[in-house]
Design an enzyme around this catalytic site. Sequence first.
Site, PDB file in Angstrom:
ATOM      1  N   HIS A 389       0.831  -1.203   0.000  1.00  0.00           N
ATOM      2  CA  HIS A 389       0.000   0.000   0.000  1.00  0.00           C
ATOM      3  C   HIS A 389       0.858   1.242   0.000  1.00  0.00           C
ATOM      4  O   HIS A 389       1.940   1.260   0.581  1.00  0.00           O
ATOM      5  CB  HIS A 389      -0.908   0.019   1.239  1.00  0.00           C
ATOM      6  CG  HIS A 389      -1.704  -1.228   1.400  1.00  0.00           C
ATOM      7  ND1 HIS A 389      -2.779  -1.548   0.592  1.00  0.00           N
ATOM      8  CD2 HIS A 389      -1.572  -2.266   2.250  1.00  0.00           C
ATOM      9  CE1 HIS A 389      -3.258  -2.718   0.951  1.00  0.00           C
ATOM     10  NE2 HIS A 389      -2.551  -3.175   1.948  1.00  0.00           N
ATOM     11  N   HIS A 422     -10.011  14.149  -2.478  1.00  0.00           N
ATOM     12  CA  HIS A 422     -11.368  14.478  -2.910  1.00  0.00           C
ATOM     13  C   HIS A 422     -12.293  14.706  -1.725  1.00  0.00           C
ATOM     14  O   HIS A 422     -13.053  15.668  -1.669  1.00  0.00           O
ATOM     15  CB  HIS A 422     -11.911  13.337  -3.779  1.00  0.00           C
ATOM     16  CG  HIS A 422     -13.247  13.621  -4.382  1.00  0.00           C
ATOM     17  ND1 HIS A 422     -14.446  13.253  -3.794  1.00  0.00           N
ATOM     18  CD2 HIS A 422     -13.596  14.269  -5.519  1.00  0.00           C
ATOM     19  CE1 HIS A 422     -15.460  13.656  -4.547  1.00  0.00           C
ATOM     20  NE2 HIS A 422     -14.973  14.270  -5.601  1.00  0.00           N
TER      21      HIS A 422
END
Lengths: 499, 470
Positions: A389, A422
Amino acid sequence: MANEPLPPFSSSVRLKYVKLGYQYLVNHILTFILIPIIVGISIELARVGPDEILSLVRFLNDLDLIYVMSTLFLVIIVGTVYFMSRPRPVYLVDYACFRPKPNFRVPFSTFLEHARLVPQFDERTVRFQVKILERSGLGEETCLPPANHYIPPTCSMAAARSEAELVIFSAIDELLNKTGMRPKNIDILIVNCSLFSPTPSLSAMIVNKYKLRSNILSFNLSGMGCSAGLISLDLARDLLQAHGNSNALVVSTEIITPNYYLGKERAMLLPNCLFRMGAAAVLLSNCRRERSRAKYRLTHVVRTHKGADDAAYRCVFQEQDSEGLTGINLSKDLMAIAGDALKSNITTMGPLVLPASEQLLFLFSLIARKVFKAKWKPYIPDFRLAFEHFCIHAGGRAVIDELQKNLQLSDQHVEASRMALHRFGNTSSSSLWYELNYIESKGRMKKGDRVWMIGFGSGFKCNSAVWKCLKTIKTPVDGPWSTSIHRYPVDVPAVVKVL
Amino acid sequence: MDVLTTLTIIFLLYSLYLLYKSYKLKCSRNCYLVDYVCFKPSPDRQITTRKCGEIIERNKNLGLAEYKFLLKVIVNSGIGERTYGPRNIIEGREESPTLDDAIEEMDEFLNVCIHDLFVKTKISPRDVDVLVVNISTFCPAPSLASRIVHRYNMRDDVKTYSLSSMGCSATLVAIDVVQNIFKSGKKSLAVVITSESISPNWYSGNDKSMMLGNCLFRCGGSAMLLTNDPAMQAQAKMRLKCLVRTHIGANDDAFNSAVQKEDDMGRVGVHLSKDLPKAAMRAFTENLKRLLPKILPYREIALIAFHIVKQKLVQPNAKLNKVVAQINFKSGVDHFCLHTGGTAVIDAVRQALRLSEFDVEPARMTLHRWGNTSASSIWYVLGYMEAKKRLKKKDRVLMISFGSGFKCNSCLWEVTRDLGDGDVWEDCIKEYPPKTIVNPYLDKYGWVNEETEETFNREERIEAFKNSPW
């Protein structure tokens, strides 16, 4: 950093399998060497027969007791000394992020309306800010503190303090609830907030609110930019090496209130559009008993400071414009400088985390280029082999794009960063924790997974930290994403038309 | 069995090697102060009492009461005629400081002091592994630590830390950071920079509790080089023996004793409450409780324990004042570096520790010569002791400082060789201690006591002042 990979090698399918085979061979080399040795020894033993073995055992039995005892004693002493001098493990017990309430939301329409009503902004300035917002990659749910909802924004010290209290205390409250840690058991406190540094410090404010002990080791870092969270982790790690059986609370935040720019300088208006409210509180420990419930273990922290270079030093610079208003000036070279800083960072990070196969390839490529002067492009190691990740600081869409290109990451690898940008905007040093929480909320975090956190900051710094996951994180995860994770990932268009 | 013997020998040698390595690691855990340099601003930045009077008179917001208060503070402060202020205040621009003013003030310090440190210690900036900067009230982006990395072209793997808002005791917090990094054993060189930013923090209002800072704080700074490399022991001046930090922020009164906030008119200043001395004493007591067992010789500790037990048996409910009065603090410490927060602070600590005038002379003289330079003051005090050739090998030096929050930090150093470097005190050490440190303007400003609100005419006073022979 415009280096491209070696296209002829990786584009061919057959060679791809050769590469895979090579990687498997090199990374498991010890196994491959050991097997023939074990086979050899067993054959030898079978040939020699049981008598020889028995005579060997009898010999050992005949040895003096003193000899055996002293050897055993020596083994124990050396073993103890060795284990005590090893670095203490640093565990991340848990972390909590500030969850902004919906009434702090600043959708694009609010941003536009407020910008038009602020007397200091003319139409040209408003248009510019909205244009930036349209292309920023931010969504409609990012939040600004209460003071910024006033028209014009109230930038007083009292308002800044109340924002600090709101974000920091709610993150710490949630963390203490989650972990059941009593404030009196906190031994180390590190707070980092770049642009707001009142007297007494934010760390003193936390000591006062939670009635922490009088022998606490508190530190307040300031002015260190968006990568300061990783700097705080580095400091916490050093402190936890020096103090055994300790718990460290690290608080990362950025206070927006006093830093709203009300001038006309374009480069200084960017932070207005990108920075949003956020905070994270992280509990680290080196106590063995926390091992069972800790989520991650910190394996490496690598810090790179490019301040010696003029362009790097000036690319994020606080200054006063011609009207005397203070703001942060972001230079156009920011991406190039970020790429360069990242290159320096991964040069140090690479040998620590990359598997042997990648390191050898990199070494061959380096030797060929430097010694034999071959005209090969520099080999970029495949970091996807080292990490599962990636948490890239959500500084802005351009930063994430640049890093995706440089490290050859897939869209899924950078999804956490893009979605955090976002949903929450650029929350500065706490953004990495919002991204980590996204990965956990999506149920992607498994035991043994390695996470790479990369942060950039003014100066210019590139810092990275590597975590290893100690237990699979089960969904649903209670965190800042709990009300919105089901809507993600979303497709973020290149331009969202507002005007 | 030859093989077995060989294996045993190899094993023994390896174990000895591991033990040797861990011993070397332990030796590298000491923190040595190689050298330090204090900052002496240029002579055109000197602020005399007359200059202070001018600056106060410029402030249109002040009435007679505030005027009296400020003049009283200045003449009683113990601060002399040769302290230094920032340029923007001297040039009359204190009400509207710009970012450039603050940066310029810092640059003057960073460019001179750190350069001198490298020259003195013969260390290249590229050898520095750790850089800790603490400048409380000014934190630009990029940080001043980055500014130093840029200015001196340091390596890209240098560990920088920029501490802020930790008050006048922050220098010991910086030393704590360095000390903890050194404990990992890896040989490193650390530079600690301590200063205070005065220019952006001038209070232009008329709230009395916020005006003290204006009168007492002066410009100064210091740069220190520390290492844990045993090879530099011969060059080092002192070795850190222990460091104790106390934070009583959990107590609301202590936390609110020094708070930066806006006054009723919206002007930002640092409000110092009446509880400040009490908070300081409390923090100091807490600190001493943890410090004394570490610094006093065993004999003294045993004696104190004996007295405590005796008192508890005879009068279980009585306070331990009598026992405290019998502690001989000087049995564990030879020299005292007190933070020069003001004459009140020095007197309070002197009384608490039952020190002589000789013991607090360095602190008083530093306050007189340099004013309250905030966190760097204890290094000027150390400089005085060194210039007076008081520091001999094996002497123990105790540093005590206080800071907002409320904190009290202290540390004990052991001097590793006889010291005699005058540094910034070189040019004036012969004049100290002076016959009197009473302010010569005590008479000049005595007229303030005769005026009343009706008779006080600001403009007239300023004219008279300008035309005076002083």
